[in-house]
Write a protein that holds these residues in place. Structure first.
Motif, PDB file in Angstrom:
ATOM      1  N   SER A 130       0.812  -1.214   0.000  1.00 56.47           N
ATOM      2  CA  SER A 130       0.000   0.000   0.000  1.00 56.47           C
ATOM      3  C   SER A 130       0.848   1.267   0.000  1.00 56.47           C
ATOM      4  CB  SER A 130      -0.912   0.020   1.225  1.00 56.47           C
ATOM      5  OG  SER A 130      -1.852  -1.021   1.182  1.00 56.47           O
ATOM      6  N   ALA A 131       0.422   2.233  -0.796  1.00 56.64           N
ATOM      7  CA  ALA A 131       0.980   3.584  -0.764  1.00 56.64           C
ATOM      8  C   ALA A 131      -0.210   4.534  -0.735  1.00 56.64           C
ATOM      9  CB  ALA A 131       1.861   3.843  -1.983  1.00 56.64           C
ATOM     10  N   PHE A 132      -0.340   5.285   0.349  1.00 53.32           N
ATOM     11  CA  PHE A 132      -1.504   6.145   0.511  1.00 53.32           C
ATOM     12  C   PHE A 132      -1.244   7.509  -0.123  1.00 53.32           C
ATOM     13  CE2 PHE A 132      -1.985   2.821   3.504  1.00 53.32           C
ATOM     14  CZ  PHE A 132      -3.343   2.648   3.682  1.00 53.32           C
ATOM     15  N   VAL A 133      -2.248   8.021  -0.836  1.00 53.66           N
ATOM     16  CA  VAL A 133      -2.134   9.302  -1.532  1.00 53.66           C
ATOM     17  C   VAL A 133      -2.957  10.331  -0.782  1.00 53.66           C
ATOM     18  CG1 VAL A 133      -2.489  10.537  -3.702  1.00 53.66           C
ATOM     19  CG2 VAL A 133      -1.822   8.121  -3.740  1.00 53.66           C
ATOM     20  N   LEU A 134      -2.312  11.445  -0.439  1.00 59.04           N
ATOM     21  CA  LEU A 134      -2.968  12.536   0.276  1.00 59.04           C
ATOM     22  C   LEU A 134      -3.299  13.661  -0.701  1.00 59.04           C
ATOM     23  CD1 LEU A 134      -0.630  12.618   3.402  1.00 59.04           C
ATOM     24  CD2 LEU A 134      -2.785  11.381   3.115  1.00 59.04           C
ATOM     25  N   PRO A 135      -4.263  14.514  -0.368  1.00 57.57           N
ATOM     26  CA  PRO A 135      -4.674  15.577  -1.296  1.00 57.57           C
ATOM     27  C   PRO A 135      -3.545  16.493  -1.747  1.00 57.57           C
ATOM     28  CG  PRO A 135      -6.255  15.375   0.486  1.00 57.57           C
ATOM     29  CD  PRO A 135      -5.097  14.483   0.848  1.00 57.57           C
ATOM     30  N   SER A 136      -2.554  16.711  -0.888  1.00 56.59           N
ATOM     31  CA  SER A 136      -1.463  17.641  -1.214  1.00 56.59           C
ATOM     32  C   SER A 136      -0.327  16.995  -2.009  1.00 56.59           C
ATOM     33  CB  SER A 136      -0.892  18.229   0.082  1.00 56.59           C
ATOM     34  OG  SER A 136      -0.388  17.179   0.911  1.00 56.59           O
ATOM     35  N   ASP A 137      -0.390  15.702  -2.270  1.00 55.83           N
ATOM     36  CA  ASP A 137       0.721  14.995  -2.902  1.00 55.83           C
ATOM     37  C   ASP A 137       0.884  15.366  -4.374  1.00 55.83           C
ATOM     38  OD1 ASP A 137       1.280  13.708  -0.563  1.00 55.83           O
ATOM     39  OD2 ASP A 137       0.371  11.795  -1.131  1.00 55.83           O
ATOM     40  N   ASP A 138       2.159  15.469  -4.795  1.00 58.99           N
ATOM     41  CA  ASP A 138       2.460  15.648  -6.208  1.00 58.99           C
ATOM     42  C   ASP A 138       3.120  14.377  -6.726  1.00 58.99           C
ATOM     43  OD1 ASP A 138       5.046  15.699  -5.210  1.00 58.99           O
ATOM     44  OD2 ASP A 138       5.353  17.827  -5.570  1.00 58.99           O
ATOM     45  N   VAL A 139       3.527  14.386  -7.995  1.00 62.94           N
ATOM     46  CA  VAL A 139       4.050  13.157  -8.591  1.00 62.94           C
ATOM     47  C   VAL A 139       5.344  12.712  -7.917  1.00 62.94           C
ATOM     48  CG1 VAL A 139       5.352  14.302 -10.452  1.00 62.94           C
ATOM     49  CG2 VAL A 139       4.497  11.966 -10.778  1.00 62.94           C
ATOM     50  N   ALA A 140       6.197  13.643  -7.505  1.00 57.44           N
ATOM     51  CA  ALA A 140       7.450  13.261  -6.850  1.00 57.44           C
ATOM     52  C   ALA A 140       7.182  12.594  -5.504  1.00 57.44           C
ATOM     53  CB  ALA A 140       8.341  14.488  -6.663  1.00 57.44           C
ATOM     54  N   THR A 141       6.209  13.116  -4.768  1.00 56.33           N
ATOM     55  CA  THR A 141       5.881  12.540  -3.470  1.00 56.33           C
ATOM     56  C   THR A 141       5.291  11.145  -3.622  1.00 56.33           C
ATOM     57  OG1 THR A 141       5.431  14.763  -2.646  1.00 56.33           O
ATOM     58  CG2 THR A 141       4.614  12.932  -1.332  1.00 56.33           C
ATOM     59  N   VAL A 142       4.381  10.988  -4.589  1.00 52.39           N
ATOM     60  CA  VAL A 142       3.769   9.673  -4.802  1.00 52.39           C
ATOM     61  C   VAL A 142       4.809   8.691  -5.336  1.00 52.39           C
ATOM     62  CG1 VAL A 142       1.989   8.398  -6.068  1.00 52.39           C
ATOM     63  CG2 VAL A 142       1.487  10.659  -5.133  1.00 52.39           C
ATOM     64  N   ALA A 143       5.691   9.151  -6.220  1.00 56.40           N
ATOM     65  CA  ALA A 143       6.767   8.287  -6.714  1.00 56.40           C
ATOM     66  C   ALA A 143       7.636   7.813  -5.553  1.00 56.40           C
ATOM     67  CB  ALA A 143       7.619   9.026  -7.745  1.00 56.40           C
ATOM     68  N   GLY A 144       7.930   8.705  -4.615  1.00 59.22           N
ATOM     69  CA  GLY A 144       8.710   8.327  -3.441  1.00 59.22           C
ATOM     70  C   GLY A 144       7.987   7.311  -2.581  1.00 59.22           C
ATOM     71  N   ALA A 145       6.662   7.492  -2.423  1.00 55.85           N
ATOM     72  CA  ALA A 145       5.883   6.547  -1.628  1.00 55.85           C
ATOM     73  C   ALA A 145       5.847   5.176  -2.286  1.00 55.85           C
ATOM     74  CB  ALA A 145       4.459   7.073  -1.445  1.00 55.85           C
ATOM     75  N   VAL A 146       5.722   5.152  -3.619  1.00 57.96           N
ATOM     76  CA  VAL A 146       5.708   3.880  -4.354  1.00 57.96           C
ATOM     77  C   VAL A 146       7.065   3.193  -4.236  1.00 57.96           C
ATOM     78  CG1 VAL A 146       5.570   2.840  -6.663  1.00 57.96           C
ATOM     79  CG2 VAL A 146       3.881   4.548  -5.947  1.00 57.96           C
ATOM     80  N   ALA A 147       8.141   3.969  -4.399  1.00 57.54           N
ATOM     81  CA  ALA A 147       9.484   3.392  -4.290  1.00 57.54           C
ATOM     82  C   ALA A 147       9.722   2.819  -2.898  1.00 57.54           C
ATOM     83  CB  ALA A 147      10.542   4.454  -4.617  1.00 57.54           C
ATOM     84  N   ALA A 148       9.242   3.534  -1.867  1.00 55.20           N
ATOM     85  CA  ALA A 148       9.434   3.067  -0.495  1.00 55.20           C
ATOM     86  C   ALA A 148       8.602   1.818  -0.199  1.00 55.20           C
ATOM     87  CB  ALA A 148       9.072   4.180   0.488  1.00 55.20           C
ATOM     88  N   ALA A 149       7.420   1.723  -0.822  1.00 49.97           N
ATOM     89  CA  ALA A 149       6.530   0.592  -0.548  1.00 49.97           C
ATOM     90  C   ALA A 149       6.944  -0.677  -1.281  1.00 49.97           C
ATOM     91  CB  ALA A 149       5.086   0.964  -0.929  1.00 49.97           C
ATOM     92  N   ARG A 150       7.544  -0.518  -2.449  1.00 49.52           N
ATOM     93  CA  ARG A 150       7.885  -1.691  -3.260  1.00 49.52           C
ATOM     94  C   ARG A 150       8.875  -2.591  -2.539  1.00 49.52           C
ATOM     95  NH1 ARG A 150      10.167  -0.577  -8.902  1.00 49.52           N
ATOM     96  NH2 ARG A 150      10.198  -2.846  -8.858  1.00 49.52           N
ATOM     97  N   GLY A 151       8.700  -3.882  -2.733  1.00 45.29           N
ATOM     98  CA  GLY A 151       9.611  -4.849  -2.144  1.00 45.29           C
ATOM     99  C   GLY A 151       9.622  -6.123  -2.965  1.00 45.29           C
ATOM    100  N   ASP A 152      10.640  -6.949  -2.744  1.00 43.65           N
ATOM    101  CA  ASP A 152      10.764  -8.188  -3.511  1.00 43.65           C
ATOM    102  C   ASP A 152       9.621  -9.150  -3.238  1.00 43.65           C
ATOM    103  OD1 ASP A 152      13.104  -7.240  -4.588  1.00 43.65           O
ATOM    104  OD2 ASP A 152      14.390  -8.242  -3.115  1.00 43.65           O
ATOM    105  N   ASP A 153       8.955  -9.001  -2.082  1.00 46.01           N
ATOM    106  CA  ASP A 153       7.887  -9.935  -1.735  1.00 46.01           C
ATOM    107  C   ASP A 153       6.509  -9.458  -2.189  1.00 46.01           C
ATOM    108  OD1 ASP A 153       8.113  -7.825   0.001  1.00 46.01           O
ATOM    109  OD2 ASP A 153       7.521  -8.966   1.772  1.00 46.01           O
ATOM    110  N   HIS A 154       6.453  -8.377  -2.977  1.00 50.14           N
ATOM    111  CA  HIS A 154       5.194  -7.884  -3.522  1.00 50.14           C
ATOM    112  C   HIS A 154       5.247  -7.882  -5.053  1.00 50.14           C
ATOM    113  CE1 HIS A 154       5.220  -5.840   0.515  1.00 50.14           C
ATOM    114  NE2 HIS A 154       4.039  -6.428   0.535  1.00 50.14           N
ATOM    115  N   ASP A 155       4.087  -8.072  -5.663  1.00 52.46           N
ATOM    116  CA  ASP A 155       4.010  -8.026  -7.124  1.00 52.46           C
ATOM    117  C   ASP A 155       3.838  -6.612  -7.646  1.00 52.46           C
ATOM    118  OD1 ASP A 155       3.960 -10.961  -7.763  1.00 52.46           O
ATOM    119  OD2 ASP A 155       2.203 -10.861  -6.456  1.00 52.46           O
ATOM    120  N   GLY A 156       3.396  -5.719  -6.799  1.00 53.49           N
ATOM    121  CA  GLY A 156       3.179  -4.346  -7.218  1.00 53.49           C
ATOM    122  C   GLY A 156       2.821  -3.476  -6.032  1.00 53.49           C
ATOM    123  N   VAL A 157       2.282  -2.300  -6.335  1.00 55.86           N
ATOM    124  CA  VAL A 157       1.893  -1.320  -5.316  1.00 55.86           C
ATOM    125  C   VAL A 157       0.473  -0.867  -5.606  1.00 55.86           C
ATOM    126  CG1 VAL A 157       2.378   0.963  -4.340  1.00 55.86           C
ATOM    127  CG2 VAL A 157       4.276  -0.559  -4.963  1.00 55.86           C
TER     128      VAL A 157
END
Length: 201
Positions: A116-143
């Motif tokens: 899971s990567a939660f998106v807040l109203p104030s988030d921009d693409v860089a912030t969401v990209a950072g959240a996705v990068a932080a959430a991704r792991g070898d034990d998940h197929d996606g985000v």
């Protein structure tokens, strides 16, 4: 009080950061590219601290220099604000005002698991990209991007940008993500959650 006592091993982390910048610039790199004389356990600990301090980013497999050492103070501040936003998100995702536990960090869809990567109203693409990068792991197929239902259109637009390599250049996400599916969850129309499932392109 010295900086070293407030930020453990900060001098070693700065040396590691500068070594990474001298060797690869801002390109993603594997941990093994750094000093081979440093024990892997020590190197891993310093890399983790350097990521926590905001000197490096980590996408689940490779590291990268977050900001060049000669960048302007404004750029350093903006990178620090991005990290602070992710920390705030991590806290808000796990804290409920009534003390109840936060929702699961992993969701399943069609036999695949998504972090899971939660998106807040104030988030921009860089912030969401950072959240996705932080959430991704070898034990998940996606985000899975999760937000209030009324943010669905904005989340869709942000997800489109995450699939464009030029849009994520300069963020901590090194691999474009493609949209797989969407869903809306919840029992009451005023408390619905939008979910958008992404997989590496």
């Amino acid at each position: 009080m010295s900086t070293a006592s407030v930020l453990p091993d900060i001098d070693d982390c700065v040396r590691l950061y500068l070594t990474a910048y001298e060797r690869v610039g801002t390109e993603p790199f594997a941990a093994e590219r750094l000093d081979p004389d440093v024990r892997p356990d020590d190197r891993g600990r310093l890399l983790d601290l350097a990521v926590a301090y905001g000197l490096l980013t980590f996408d689940g497999s490779r590291y990268a220099v977050r900001c060049p050492p000669d960048a302007s103070p404004e750029r350093w501040r903006s990178r620090g604000a991005e990290r602070a936003t992710r920390v705030r998100r991590a806290v808000s995702e796990r804290h409920e005002p009534d003390g109840s536990p936060a929702e699961a960090d992993t969701l399943a869809l069609d036999g695949r698991t998504y972090a899971s990567a939660f998106v807040l109203p104030s988030d921009d693409v860089a912030t969401v990209a950072g959240a996705v990068a932080a959430a991704r792991g070898d034990d998940h197929d996606g985000v899975v991007l999760r937000s209030r239902a009324d943010l669905a259109n904005e989340v869709q637009r942000l997800a489109d940008r995450l699939g464009d390599r030029s849009e994520i250049a300069g963020t901590s996400l090194s691999t474009p993500m493609r949209k797989e599916s969407t869903d809306v969850a919840g029992d009451h129309k005023d408390d619905l959650e939008f979910r958008l499932f992404l997989r590496p392109d």
